[in-house]
Design a protein around this motif. Structure first.
Motif, PDB file in Angstrom:
ATOM      1  N   ALA A 167       0.809  -1.075   0.117  1.00 15.19           N
ATOM      2  CA  ALA A 167       0.122  -0.401   0.103  1.00 15.19           C
ATOM      3  C   ALA A 167       0.949   1.335   0.120  1.00 15.19           C
ATOM      4  O   ALA A 167       0.688   2.371  -1.138  1.00 15.19           O
ATOM      5  N   THR A 168       1.860   1.144   0.502  1.00 12.93           N
ATOM      6  CA  THR A 168       2.712   2.535   0.745  1.00 12.93           C
ATOM      7  C   THR A 168       3.546   2.667  -0.267  1.00 12.93           C
ATOM      8  O   THR A 168       3.452   3.524  -0.650  1.00 12.93           O
ATOM      9  N   LEU A 169       4.280   2.131  -0.594  1.00 10.46           N
ATOM     10  CA  LEU A 169       5.424   1.543  -1.613  1.00 10.46           C
ATOM     11  C   LEU A 169       3.810   2.326  -3.138  1.00 10.46           C
ATOM     12  O   LEU A 169       4.520   2.646  -4.193  1.00 10.46           O
ATOM     13  N   SER A 170       2.998   1.918  -2.999  1.00  7.07           N
ATOM     14  CA  SER A 170       2.372   1.834  -3.920  1.00  7.07           C
ATOM     15  C   SER A 170       1.634   3.473  -4.099  1.00  7.07           C
ATOM     16  O   SER A 170       1.812   4.256  -5.688  1.00  7.07           O
ATOM     17  N   LEU A 171       1.445   3.676  -3.157  1.00  5.43           N
ATOM     18  CA  LEU A 171       1.348   5.773  -2.780  1.00  5.43           C
ATOM     19  C   LEU A 171       1.932   6.259  -3.685  1.00  5.43           C
ATOM     20  O   LEU A 171       2.138   7.447  -4.135  1.00  5.43           O
ATOM     21  N   LEU A 172       3.872   6.198  -2.818  1.00  2.00           N
ATOM     22  CA  LEU A 172       4.619   6.434  -2.547  1.00  2.00           C
ATOM     23  C   LEU A 172       5.331   7.052  -4.122  1.00  2.00           C
ATOM     24  O   LEU A 172       5.732   7.823  -4.397  1.00  2.00           O
ATOM     25  N   ASN A 173       4.659   5.746  -5.193  1.00  2.00           N
ATOM     26  CA  ASN A 173       5.643   5.549  -6.189  1.00  2.00           C
ATOM     27  C   ASN A 173       4.418   5.649  -7.210  1.00  2.00           C
ATOM     28  O   ASN A 173       4.295   5.376  -8.557  1.00  2.00           O
ATOM     29  N   ALA A 193       0.483   6.228  -7.499  1.00  2.00           N
ATOM     30  CA  ALA A 193      -0.780   5.490  -7.285  1.00  2.00           C
ATOM     31  C   ALA A 193      -1.783   6.339  -6.880  1.00  2.00           C
ATOM     32  O   ALA A 193      -1.482   7.249  -6.122  1.00  2.00           O
ATOM     33  N   THR A 194      -3.069   6.892  -7.357  1.00  2.00           N
ATOM     34  CA  THR A 194      -4.061   7.451  -5.848  1.00  2.00           C
ATOM     35  C   THR A 194      -4.154   5.970  -5.223  1.00  2.00           C
ATOM     36  O   THR A 194      -4.261   5.600  -5.584  1.00  2.00           O
ATOM     37  N   PRO A 195      -5.676   7.086  -4.647  1.00  2.00           N
ATOM     38  CA  PRO A 195      -5.476   6.396  -3.223  1.00  2.00           C
ATOM     39  C   PRO A 195      -6.518   5.471  -3.714  1.00  2.00           C
ATOM     40  O   PRO A 195      -7.136   3.973  -3.138  1.00  2.00           O
ATOM     41  N   HIS A 226     -10.278  -2.901  -0.387  1.00  2.00           N
ATOM     42  CA  HIS A 226     -10.043  -2.050   0.624  1.00  2.00           C
ATOM     43  C   HIS A 226     -12.030  -2.010   0.439  1.00  2.00           C
ATOM     44  O   HIS A 226     -12.127  -1.309  -0.772  1.00  2.00           O
ATOM     45  N   ARG A 227     -12.383  -2.473   1.588  1.00  2.00           N
ATOM     46  CA  ARG A 227     -14.416  -1.615   1.038  1.00  2.00           C
ATOM     47  C   ARG A 227     -14.042  -0.187   1.277  1.00  2.00           C
ATOM     48  O   ARG A 227     -15.354   0.422   0.473  1.00  2.00           O
ATOM     49  N   ASN A 228     -13.708   0.536   2.555  1.00  2.00           N
ATOM     50  CA  ASN A 228     -13.555   1.934   1.907  1.00  2.00           C
ATOM     51  C   ASN A 228     -13.098   2.587   2.424  1.00  2.00           C
ATOM     52  O   ASN A 228     -11.496   2.069   2.228  1.00  2.00           O
ATOM     53  N   LEU A 229     -12.830   3.207   0.807  1.00  5.75           N
ATOM     54  CA  LEU A 229     -11.367   4.302   0.600  1.00  5.75           C
ATOM     55  C   LEU A 229     -10.745   4.973   1.701  1.00  5.75           C
ATOM     56  O   LEU A 229      -9.826   5.404   2.124  1.00  5.75           O
ATOM     57  N   GLN A 230     -11.842   5.316   3.170  1.00  2.00           N
ATOM     58  CA  GLN A 230     -11.038   6.097   4.543  1.00  2.00           C
ATOM     59  C   GLN A 230     -10.329   4.886   5.190  1.00  2.00           C
ATOM     60  O   GLN A 230      -8.540   5.476   4.998  1.00  2.00           O
ATOM     61  N   THR A 231     -10.196   3.467   5.283  1.00  2.00           N
ATOM     62  CA  THR A 231      -9.046   2.782   5.142  1.00  2.00           C
ATOM     63  C   THR A 231      -7.771   3.195   4.385  1.00  2.00           C
ATOM     64  O   THR A 231      -6.617   2.942   4.854  1.00  2.00           O
ATOM     65  N   THR A 232      -7.704   3.318   2.963  1.00  2.00           N
ATOM     66  CA  THR A 232      -6.695   3.297   1.907  1.00  2.00           C
ATOM     67  C   THR A 232      -6.056   4.688   2.443  1.00  2.00           C
ATOM     68  O   THR A 232      -4.594   4.601   2.582  1.00  2.00           O
ATOM     69  N   GLU A 233      -7.184   5.441   3.341  1.00  2.00           N
ATOM     70  CA  GLU A 233      -6.676   7.145   2.909  1.00  2.00           C
ATOM     71  C   GLU A 233      -5.306   7.319   4.440  1.00  2.00           C
ATOM     72  O   GLU A 233      -4.813   8.255   4.412  1.00  2.00           O
ATOM     73  N   ILE A 234      -5.319   6.339   5.209  1.00  2.00           N
ATOM     74  CA  ILE A 234      -5.103   5.760   6.539  1.00  2.00           C
ATOM     75  C   ILE A 234      -3.192   6.127   5.885  1.00  2.00           C
ATOM     76  O   ILE A 234      -2.658   7.062   6.394  1.00  2.00           O
ATOM     77  N   TYR A 235      -2.512   5.458   5.129  1.00  2.00           N
ATOM     78  CA  TYR A 235      -1.869   5.173   4.695  1.00  2.00           C
ATOM     79  C   TYR A 235      -1.431   6.961   3.883  1.00  2.00           C
ATOM     80  O   TYR A 235      -0.525   7.308   4.089  1.00  2.00           O
TER      81      TYR A 235
END
Length: 327
Positions: free
Chosen positions: A278-284, A286-288, A297-306
């Protein structure tokens, strides 16, 4: 006694919940509770795992009522129950699950006019916006993979399994459930069909990068796997040779590899591979939403924690203060 009739015939007037709660009592004998719970779960649109969680949680609630001889619980009872869970040292996630179950149960009892919703204004446990496990940096992940001896069947398996988890963000249970036949082509890409958390079917798919596919197929070739219904990864131990692996064995293998790479921390576990993806995806770049789809993830909020944690780590404010004080 007809338990079903006993429950159905409770018809309180709910105009004044506080008055009603003084005139009603919940059935606390086991037969009545079983009948009430069975009626409750029929209306829950959830997986068997979720229903089982509700069952365990509500069992604790009714145990609390019995031990304290409470037959007419009120909103204060729910608050006291929450405090008792905290005092017993329950984890915040456990307290949250127990209280959510109570809230859903009394929402149902009010809708069925069985008992007022005494938990309506009780808030669930506020959870930390940080994950309990750490992730690997790209440098650490490369180091971990480099420590694996790929000259043996076990090494080829461990490498393929770990690079798959680090790249595709699979949970250990998803790795356990995967079969060889789940590797398929969609469009111009190779994908792995996944039976996700709480799912009964393999109805999710994750794109398999070329490097991961090469590692997996090399392992399968050496394993001489000719049955597509076999597990994707199998045990090499004498006790369970060629059998399906367990989540426990996968966690042990990953932990052992981490330690060999000099990364011996209680906050680094097999689940850290998912956080890493998840973290490397966002750092490189990828959008949330793209990362949400990767992790399913069912909820985008979970991903947005990263994303929140990454943004916080990039905050230059402390560096500005440092320059002001020491430059």
């Amino acid at each position: 006694m007809d338990t079903g009739k006993e429950i159905t015939n409770i018809q309180p007037t709910l105009r004044n919940p506080q008055t009603d709660v003084n005139t009603l009592s919940l059935p606390l004998d086991q037969n009545s509770l079983n009948a009430m719970f069975e009626d409750f779960v029929k209306l829950i649109d959830a997986s068997p795992n979720t229903i089982r969680t509700y069952s365990i949680s509500l069992r604790q609630w009714f145990k609390y009522l019995r031990e304290n001889q409470i037959t007419q619980p009120s909103m204060d009872t729910v608050f006291e129950y929450r405090d008792a869970l905290r005092a017993a040292g329950k984890k915040e996630t456990t307290v949250q699950n127990y209280i959510i179950a109570v809230k859903q149960f009394f929402k149902w009892t009010e809708a069925r006019q069985l008992y007022p919703n005494i938990a309506k204004y009780v808030k669930s446990e506020k959870l930390s916006r940080n994950f309990k496990k750490d992730y690997l940096t790209s440098k650490q992940a490369k180091k971990v993979l480099a420590t694996i001896d790929r000259s043996t069947l076990t090494g080829k398996r461990d490498y393929a399994m770990l690079v798959l988890m680090l790249t595709m963000g699979l949970r250990t249970i998803e790795v356990v459930r995967a079969n060889v036949e789940d590797i398929r082509n969609v469009g111009d890409n190779t994908v792995l069909y996944v039976q996700g958390k709480g799912h009964q079917d393999k109805d999710d798919l994750v794109r398999m990068p070329e490097h991961v596919e090469t590692a997996v197929r090399e392992y399968l070739s050496v394993r001489k796997c000719d049955d597509l219904a076999q597990p994707l990864f199998t045990s090499t131990s004498n006790r369970n040779k060629n059998g399906r692996m367990t989540t426990r064995s996968i966690r042990g293998i990953v932990k052992k590899i981490f330690r060999k790479a000099g990364l011996d921390s209680p906050r680094l576990t097999a689940h850290s591979t998912r956080h890493t993806a998840a973290t490397l995806s966002l750092l490189n770049g990828a959008t949330p939403i793209e990362t949400q789809h990767l992790l399913r993830h069912r909820n985008l909020q979970t991903t947005e924690i990263y994303a929140h944690n990454i943004d916080a780590s990039k905050n230059p404010a402390s560096q500005d203060v440092d320059r002001a004080l020491f430059s």
